[in-house]
Scaffold this active site. Structure first.
Site, PDB file in Angstrom:
ATOM      1  N   HIS A 152     -31.290  31.638  13.882  1.00 25.08           N
ATOM      2  CA  HIS A 152     -29.749  31.894  14.052  1.00 25.08           C
ATOM      3  C   HIS A 152     -28.583  31.087  13.397  1.00 25.08           C
ATOM      4  CE1 HIS A 152     -31.623  29.406  17.041  1.00 25.08           C
ATOM      5  NE2 HIS A 152     -30.603  29.288  17.584  1.00 25.08           N
ATOM      6  N   ASP A 203     -36.827  26.501  22.255  1.00 24.76           N
ATOM      7  CA  ASP A 203     -37.787  26.710  21.144  1.00 24.76           C
ATOM      8  C   ASP A 203     -39.287  26.736  21.450  1.00 24.76           C
ATOM      9  OD1 ASP A 203     -35.669  26.643  19.492  1.00 24.76           O
ATOM     10  OD2 ASP A 203     -35.803  24.614  18.599  1.00 24.76           O
ATOM     11  N   ASP A 235     -21.549  27.812  19.269  1.00 21.47           N
ATOM     12  CA  ASP A 235     -22.025  28.288  20.505  1.00 21.47           C
ATOM     13  C   ASP A 235     -23.365  29.355  20.484  1.00 21.47           C
ATOM     14  OD1 ASP A 235     -21.456  27.625  23.417  1.00 21.47           O
ATOM     15  OD2 ASP A 235     -21.293  29.794  23.678  1.00 21.47           O
TER      16      ASP A 235
HETATM   17  P1  ITT Z   1     -22.542  21.770  22.872  1.00 17.76           P
HETATM   18  O1  ITT Z   1     -22.127  22.785  23.639  1.00 17.76           O
HETATM   19  O2  ITT Z   1     -22.443  20.619  23.085  1.00 17.76           O
HETATM   20  O3  ITT Z   1     -22.709  22.159  21.134  1.00 17.76           O
HETATM   21  P2  ITT Z   1     -25.321  22.783  24.015  1.00 17.76           P
HETATM   22  O4  ITT Z   1     -26.724  22.242  23.855  1.00 17.76           O
HETATM   23  O5  ITT Z   1     -24.645  22.999  25.381  1.00 17.76           O
HETATM   24  O6  ITT Z   1     -24.454  21.874  23.105  1.00 17.76           O
HETATM   25  P3  ITT Z   1     -24.693  25.475  23.634  1.00 17.76           P
HETATM   26  O7  ITT Z   1     -24.118  25.584  24.825  1.00 17.76           O
HETATM   27  O8  ITT Z   1     -24.494  26.345  22.424  1.00 17.76           O
HETATM   28  O9  ITT Z   1     -24.946  24.268  23.241  1.00 17.76           O
HETATM   29  O10 ITT Z   1     -26.422  26.110  23.949  1.00 17.76           O
HETATM   30  C1  ITT Z   1     -26.539  26.999  25.094  1.00 17.76           C
HETATM   31  C2  ITT Z   1     -27.952  26.728  25.388  1.00 17.76           C
HETATM   32  O11 ITT Z   1     -28.824  27.156  24.617  1.00 17.76           O
HETATM   33  C3  ITT Z   1     -28.474  25.211  25.467  1.00 17.76           C
HETATM   34  O12 ITT Z   1     -29.164  24.941  27.021  1.00 17.76           O
HETATM   35  C4  ITT Z   1     -29.289  24.987  24.352  1.00 17.76           C
HETATM   36  O13 ITT Z   1     -30.256  24.131  24.393  1.00 17.76           O
HETATM   37  C5  ITT Z   1     -30.008  26.428  24.011  1.00 17.76           C
HETATM   38  N1  ITT Z   1     -29.960  26.566  22.596  1.00 17.76           N
HETATM   39  C6  ITT Z   1     -29.103  26.812  21.610  1.00 17.76           C
HETATM   40  N2  ITT Z   1     -29.333  26.832  20.475  1.00 17.76           N
HETATM   41  C7  ITT Z   1     -30.794  26.753  20.670  1.00 17.76           C
HETATM   42  C8  ITT Z   1     -31.691  26.802  19.754  1.00 17.76           C
HETATM   43  O14 ITT Z   1     -31.505  26.573  18.262  1.00 17.76           O
HETATM   44  N3  ITT Z   1     -33.086  26.508  20.145  1.00 17.76           N
HETATM   45  C9  ITT Z   1     -33.332  26.559  21.386  1.00 17.76           C
HETATM   46  N4  ITT Z   1     -32.383  26.524  22.460  1.00 17.76           N
HETATM   47  C10 ITT Z   1     -31.310  26.593  21.990  1.00 17.76           C
END
Ligand code: ITT
Length: 212
Positions: free
Chosen positions: A184, A159, A74
């Site tokens: 991260h 990003d 997450d």
């Molecule tokens: P899952 O929960 O299915 O793993 P998700 O894309 O919803 O996929 P998260 O809830 O962890 O994943 O991510 C929260 C938001 O933060 C989501 O909109 C991502 O696009 C963004 N995010 C997470 N990691 C990122 C990264 O490495 N670079 C850019 N944006 C990121």
């Protein structure tokens, strides 16, 4: 050895596979990481604590479903000047907009802030469930500054609006090689794969002794 990553985000899967190679070298060939797209009820809110809880809930749900080693990630963007917004709400804000429009809206807001308030970081919590009673969570952060304009077309999510400390381009301009070396996610998952390493070594020794 097959393990699962609970995610519906194919970019995360690709990054986690690359990070496994960076951390484990040849041993990563023994590992097959498969995405498991499950509906997991996540905790709402934008405190940092929700990253930890949600990665735990994702990995736990995956382990209960598969009975095999399962990972949960997450992550999100945190802007301390905005009381850690969007934080745990990173996937929910402006959801009706495309990522392009979302990043344009955020960077337009950022452009009005003085430089010192543009500081931000990405946070990733990564949990692994090994058995019903054994799990571990690792975290990683990447500090930087928000760009007043989205730039670049690599990566995903936020990003294009994030410039890591020590760089002059956004993560979406720098591309996967740089991102996977400093991100991260890389920091959290490198610790997680180091933790799993003895188990993978042990399992692959057993398999080669059996001659499978
Ligand atoms: P899952 O929960 O299915 O793993 P998700 O894309 O919803 O996929 P998260 O809830 O962890 O994943 O991510 C929260 C938001 O933060 C989501 O909109 C991502 O696009 C963004 N995010 C997470 N990691 C990122 C990264 O490495 N670079 C850019 N944006 C990121």
């Amino acid at each position: 050895m097959r393990i699962y990553l609970v995610t519906g985000n194919r970019h995360k899967l690709e990054e986690v596979k690359e990070i496994a190679k960076i951390t484990l070298g040849k041993l990563a060939e023994k590992l097959e990481i498969e995405a498991l797209n499950l509906e997991v009820e996540e905790k709402p809110g934008h405190s940092i604590e929700v990253f930890f809880l949600n990665s735990y809930l994702k990995a736990k749900a995956g382990f209960e479903k598969t009975g095999s080693i399962t990972l949960g990630d997450d992550s999100g963007l945190v802007i301390p000047a905005l009381e850690n917004f969007p934080g745990g709400l990173s996937s929910r804000i402006l959801k009706e907009l495309s990522w392009e429009k979302r990043n344009e809206a955020i960077s337009a807001m950022v452009a009005k802030l003085p430089q010192h308030l543009r500081k931000a970081f990405f946070h990733c919590s990564a949990t692994v469930f090994i058995s019903k009673s054994e799990f571990a969570t690792f975290s990683g952060r990447l500090y930087g500054i928000l760009s007043p304009q989205p730039k670049g077309d690599k990566g995903f999510g936020y990003d294009p609006i994030f410039i890591p400390e020590g760089y002059e381009e956004t993560l979406a301009q720098l591309g996967p090689e740089v991102k996977n070396a400093i991100s991260h996610r890389s920091r959290a998952f490198q610790s997680l794969f180091e933790y799993l390493k003895p188990l993978i070594e042990c399992e692959s020794r057993e398999i080669s002794q059996r001659g499978d």
